[in-house]
Design an enzyme around this catalytic site. Structure first.
Site, short mmCIF file in Angstrom:
data_model
loop_
_atom_site.label_atom_id
_atom_site.label_comp_id
_atom_site.label_asym_id
_atom_site.label_seq_id
_atom_site.Cartn_x
_atom_site.Cartn_y
_atom_site.Cartn_z
CE LYS A 1 -3.68 -2.16 2.34
NZ LYS A 1 -5.17 -2.37 3.84
CG HIS B 1 1.12 -9.52 17.33
ND1 HIS B 1 2.53 -8.91 17.05
CD2 HIS B 1 1.07 -10.04 16.38
CE1 HIS B 1 3.22 -9.84 16.32
NE2 HIS B 1 2.30 -10.36 15.11
#
Length: 119
Positions: free
Chosen positions: A63, A105
């Site tokens: 991206k 995470h």
């Protein structure tokens, strides 16, 4: 000068279910060196986090480059670690660029952000 920025988030459960079916996703996403490290991880939870983090990081990188995965494959992007443990991003064909990467995470998600600076 900043050339690009990208971010991606993925559910850990999605990666866990994919791993249970087969190792196909790991083979598609991870380079040989990444796969070696993945196989050395001590348990399923760490493998899920590792694969999810790499997946999100590579999507975020694509991206940031403005190409998306397709024009650039997962195999062109490699995430290794510095001696300190910090992730280091290398992209074939973009050796003159400087990549900054952060992977995180939670209990349910992995997220990654990539910033590209001119070399």
């Amino acid at each position: 000068m900043i050339k690009g920025i990208g971010i991606d988030i993925i559910e850990l459960e999605r990666i866990k279910q994919s791993i249970k079916k087969s190792e196909r996703l790991a083979d598609r996403v991870l380079t040989k060196r990444e796969k070696k490290r993945y196989l050395e991880l001590p348990n399923e939870r760490r493998k899920v986090e590792f694969l999810a983090g790499r997946f999100a990081a590579k999507e975020a990188c694509a991206k940031a480059l403005g190409t998306g995965i397709g024009a650039l494959s997962f195999q062109h992007i490699e995430i290794l670690n510095e001696a300190s443990g910090a992730p280091k991003l290398q992209v074939s064909g973009h050796e003159s660029d400087y990549f900054l990467l952060s992977i995180s995470h939670s209990q349910e998600y992995a997220v990654a952000q990539v910033l590209i600076q001119e070399g």
